[in-house]
Design an enzyme around this catalytic site. Structure first.
Site, PDB file in Angstrom:
ATOM      1  N   ASP A 122      25.580 -24.007 -62.630  1.00 42.99           N
ATOM      2  CA  ASP A 122      26.829 -23.738 -61.916  1.00 42.99           C
ATOM      3  C   ASP A 122      27.843 -24.804 -62.307  1.00 42.99           C
ATOM      4  OD1 ASP A 122      28.743 -23.052 -60.066  1.00 42.99           O
ATOM      5  OD2 ASP A 122      27.292 -22.698 -58.465  1.00 42.99           O
TER       6      ASP A 122
ATOM      7  N   ASP B  63      31.564 -18.691 -64.182  1.00 44.68           N
ATOM      8  CA  ASP B  63      31.105 -20.084 -64.233  1.00 44.68           C
ATOM      9  C   ASP B  63      29.685 -20.316 -63.706  1.00 44.68           C
ATOM     10  OD1 ASP B  63      31.583 -19.689 -61.552  1.00 44.68           O
ATOM     11  OD2 ASP B  63      32.431 -21.680 -61.236  1.00 44.68           O
ATOM     12  N   GLU B  64      28.878 -19.262 -63.624  1.00 52.47           N
ATOM     13  CA  GLU B  64      27.493 -19.433 -63.167  1.00 52.47           C
ATOM     14  C   GLU B  64      26.551 -18.614 -64.033  1.00 52.47           C
ATOM     15  OE1 GLU B  64      27.333 -18.730 -58.565  1.00 52.47           O
ATOM     16  OE2 GLU B  64      28.415 -17.180 -59.633  1.00 52.47           O
TER      17      GLU B  64
END
Length: 398
Positions: free
Chosen positions: A2, A99-100
DNA sequence: TCTGGGGTCCTAGGACCC
DNA sequence: TCTGGGGTCCTAGGACCC
């Protein structure tokens, strides 16, 4: 895996002298205070600034903050770079958002000579930083939801591993609102029953959870508070929908302006699905009135479409339906496509033209204009009515 | 100078089919 | 002398996530 304040990190890399030079940084909205915060630096968060808050409010809390626009394109390419770096390090990688990323590293124990998961995580973290200049936090666990929550607790720049067997103990640290999937609505319903912490929910027992919140939500909650989650990491999930929407600087009241913006949006989504080699059967139009009432209308066609014109025609007819019920200036317009079919699957022969079905001519035109834009830039070719509107604004239109 | 722009998943009701 | 039981697809709305 993350990313820590992803938009903030990318904004700083993109603009070292501007965004990069200000510890108090807000990404999203305008310096005048319109719009909302997409991400805020950890320094700004200490003032109470958080994402989704209006930028005006954020600036009241933190008046010295520097406001940077969202570097959308840079975020997308950075996200792809991180994905690539991770694919080298793990056999199964699934992006969960920009973004993960979820990595399934089961089966690599022998290859890694039984090193602790935390050591593997540290190595992945260092590698991503080296290759992409992006700092990430990593959570590890025997299932997806717990790994995600562990990563959240590790931020920033940390690693947190929930060892097998330690799931229930990890969950006991949490409040119910910390659980991924428990949002504001569920949190307040839980609080009405006196349930705030995971411990509260464990104490009350599964029977009551089921009775109060139903088989679906109640059953899910009863499992997750013990750390039980059945999600697996699937590497290549197929896309379900694709959309493009815009909130206008000021509300649009002229029909001509509304149609022009609709054409822009239709072109944008249609171009995107063609780039992915897809055709769509369902078109959804989204409309937000000045009082923030948001309405949607969708239509599923018997045949999938891919051209700007066909998407625009359906969207316009949906817009007419919505505007017939309530006709106010337009704050936001959006067009979404779903119900995808791979372009390569053979097309069903059309028995009856219904006025909305796409013609071969429309598809060809769309593909040729994709080609022209690739060679001459995004303005290489565009509909006359978009050119006219630019000329009225005094912009150059060759 | 309140309230962005992407997404996913779930539910409920109705049409329609056998 | 009313209206079963099974299914799919579609629409609209909402919760939730980043």
């Amino acid at each position: 895996v993350d990313c820590d304040a992803f938009f903030v990190q990318v904004a700083r890399l993109e603009d070292p002298e501007g965004a990069g030079a200000h510890p108090l940084l807000i990404v999203g909205g305008t310096p005048e205070g319109r719009g909302v915060v997409t991400s805020a630096s950890y320094e700004a968060r200490r003032f109470g600034v958080h994402s989704a808050m209006s930028t005006a409010e954020a600036l009241r809390l933190c008046p010295d903050a520097f406001v940077a626009p969202v570097p959308r394109g840079a975020c997308l390419s950075k996200s792809r770079a991180i994905m690539q770096a991770l694919q080298v390090l793990s056999p199964v990688v699934a992006p969960a958002s920009i973004d993960e990323f979820y990595l399934d590293v089961s089966g690599t124990e022998r290859m890694l000579h039984g090193e602790p998961l935390a050591t593997t995580a540290r190595r992945i973290q260092a590698r991503v930083l080296e290759e992409t200049s992006i700092q990430v936090s990593i959570g590890g666990a025997t299932n997806r939801t717990l790994a995600k929550m562990a990563a959240g607790r590790a931020k920033p720049a940390g690693v947190r591993i929930v060892e097998p067997g330690g799931e229930a103990a990890f969950m006991k640290e949490l409040a119910l609102c910390d659980i991924q999937g428990v949002g504001p609505t569920f949190t307040s319903e839980l609080a009405q029953r006196g349930l705030v912490t995971v411990d509260d929910a464990l104490r009350v027992g599964d029977d009551w959870l089921l009775r109060w919140f139903g088989r679906g939500r109640g059953g899910w909650l009863a499992r997750i508070i013990r750390g039980i989650d059945t999600h697996t990491v699937v590497p290549h999930e197929t896309r379900r929908s694709l959309s493009s929407e815009n909130t206008f600087g000021r509300n649009l009241s002229e029909d001509r302006d509304v149609e022009r913006e609709l054409l822009r949006l239709a072109r944008s989504v249609a171009t995107s699905i063609r780039a992915e080699g897809l055709r769509a059967r369902t078109v959804t139009l989204k409309l937000r009135d000045p009082d923030f009432t948001t309405r949607q209308r969708s239509r599923t066609l018997s045949e999938p479409i891919e051209s700007d014109l066909a998407v625009f025609n359906v969207a316009r007819s949906l817009l007419e339906d919505l505007r017939a019920r309530r006709r106010l200036p337009v704050r936001l317009l959006g067009v979404a496509l779903s119900g995808f079919v791979e372009r390569d699957v053979p097309r069903q022969l059309v028995l009856f033209e219904d006025g909305e079905s796409e013609r071969e001519r429309d598809r060809k035109l769309a593909r040729v204009s994709d080609d022209l834009r690739e060679r001459f830039g995004s303005d290489g070719v565009m509909p006359a009515r978009l050119i006219e509107s630019r000329q009225r604004r005094g912009e150059d239109a060759d």
